[in-house]
Design a protein around this motif. Structure first.
Motif, PDB file in Angstrom:
ATOM      1  N   THR A   1       4.598   2.368  -1.203  1.00 58.19           N
ATOM      2  CA  THR A   1       3.748   3.355  -1.876  1.00 58.19           C
ATOM      3  C   THR A   1       2.292   2.899  -1.876  1.00 58.19           C
ATOM      4  O   THR A   1       1.379   3.689  -1.604  1.00 58.19           O
ATOM      5  CB  THR A   1       4.215   3.573  -3.316  1.00 58.19           C
TER       6      THR A   1
ATOM      7  N   LYS B   1      14.791  -0.464  -8.039  1.00 55.02           N
ATOM      8  CA  LYS B   1      13.851   0.363  -7.287  1.00 55.02           C
ATOM      9  C   LYS B   1      13.216   1.407  -8.208  1.00 55.02           C
ATOM     10  O   LYS B   1      12.009   1.638  -8.176  1.00 55.02           O
ATOM     11  CB  LYS B   1      14.564   1.067  -6.136  1.00 55.02           C
ATOM     12  N   ARG B   2      14.038   2.037  -8.999  1.00 52.59           N
ATOM     13  CA  ARG B   2      13.544   3.065  -9.914  1.00 52.59           C
ATOM     14  C   ARG B   2      12.589   2.462 -10.935  1.00 52.59           C
ATOM     15  O   ARG B   2      11.533   3.020 -11.231  1.00 52.59           O
ATOM     16  CB  ARG B   2      14.721   3.726 -10.634  1.00 52.59           C
TER      17      ARG B   2
ATOM     18  N   GLU C   1       9.264   1.613  -9.284  1.00 51.50           N
ATOM     19  CA  GLU C   1       8.495   2.824  -8.988  1.00 51.50           C
ATOM     20  C   GLU C   1       7.797   3.344 -10.232  1.00 51.50           C
ATOM     21  O   GLU C   1       6.659   3.822 -10.183  1.00 51.50           O
ATOM     22  CB  GLU C   1       9.429   3.886  -8.418  1.00 51.50           C
TER      23      GLU C   1
ATOM     24  N   GLN D   1       9.849  -1.117  -1.871  1.00 49.88           N
ATOM     25  CA  GLN D   1       9.583   0.293  -2.164  1.00 49.88           C
ATOM     26  C   GLN D   1       8.227   0.460  -2.827  1.00 49.88           C
ATOM     27  O   GLN D   1       7.456   1.365  -2.490  1.00 49.88           O
ATOM     28  CB  GLN D   1      10.679   0.850  -3.071  1.00 49.88           C
ATOM     29  N   GLN D   2       7.925  -0.412  -3.785  1.00 49.20           N
ATOM     30  CA  GLN D   2       6.637  -0.342  -4.464  1.00 49.20           C
ATOM     31  C   GLN D   2       5.503  -0.636  -3.485  1.00 49.20           C
ATOM     32  O   GLN D   2       4.460   0.022  -3.503  1.00 49.20           O
ATOM     33  CB  GLN D   2       6.609  -1.353  -5.612  1.00 49.20           C
TER      34      GLN D   2
ATOM     35  N   PRO E   1       2.929   2.995 -10.877  1.00 54.42           N
ATOM     36  CA  PRO E   1       2.686   4.021  -9.853  1.00 54.42           C
ATOM     37  C   PRO E   1       1.245   3.961  -9.373  1.00 54.42           C
ATOM     38  O   PRO E   1       0.330   3.775 -10.167  1.00 54.42           O
ATOM     39  CB  PRO E   1       2.975   5.330 -10.598  1.00 54.42           C
TER      40      PRO E   1
END
Length: 208
Positions: free
Chosen positions: A145, A80-81, A84, A141-142, A88
């Motif tokens: 965003t 996930k990190r 991200e 998650q990406q 971005p």
């Protein structure tokens, strides 16, 4: 997802302490996640060992256990990190520029050794439940965003209401082709052409 917990040597891996914003614990967690990402890219999930993570991260093994006693959760958090940070999607007020910058960063990260290895791991993920779940969580998650950015643009009238999932696939698909084929460099000019064609298509479809 099956709970895959490493227990050997984890006598003090009890309840996970609450993470403090900033400070030493935040730095330790960041180092652990970076090391996990590198090792997953290098060796896959099956051979992932907390001892190796701790050594690469430069931390005590117990620090890894305390923060992530469950290996599946650790892999998910690491990916996930990475997702991200890989691409971005900022909101500068200029959607076209934001999308171009998004594609450029995505292409750059995909051409790194870690990016290439993780991309291959993602392709093989459906055959490995633990990795499959981690890849899905990272992508979700990406995508979340990106969806917020697209919804904001639609609210301002920059683009018509759009299927965010389909939109992000249209944008990122050509990047994967450029990176995998390695016939031509992925430049800002290329990114601008992709964005312009897709944005034009969205507007044309909406007005048809």
């Amino acid at each position: 997802m099956a709970q895959d917990k490493e227990t050997a040597g984890a006598s003090d891996a009890g309840v996970r302490p609450a993470a403090r914003p900033g400070g030493r614990n935040a730095r330790v967690r960041s180092q652990i996640l970076a090391a996990t990402t590198e090792l997953v890219a290098r060796n896959g999930v099956a051979g992932l060992r907390y001892e190796e993570i701790a050594e690469l991260a430069g931390v005590n093994k117990n620090s890894v256990y305390r923060n992530w006693p469950d290996r599946a959760e650790l892999v998910s958090a690491a990916l996930k990190r990475y997702a991200e940070e890989s691409a971005p999607l900022h909101d500068s007020g200029d959607l076209r520029r934001d999308l171009v910058d998004f594609l450029l960063v995505l292409a750059e990260r995909m051409t790194t050794p870690t990016g290439r290895a993780l991309m291959q791991a993602a392709i093989a993920a459906p055959g490995h439940t633990e990795l499959d779940e981690a890849v899905r969580a990272a992508y979700d998650q990406q995508f979340a965003t990106a969806r917020r950015r697209f919804d904001s643009a639609a609210a301002k009238g920059e683009i018509p209401p759009v299927d965010s999932y389909f939109f992000i696939e249209l944008l990122s698909g050509p990047v994967y082709l450029y990176v995998n084929r390695r016939r031509h460099p992925f430049t800002r000019e290329v990114a601008e052409k992709i964005v312009d064609v897709i944005l034009a298509g969205l507007h044309a479809t909406a007005s048809a």
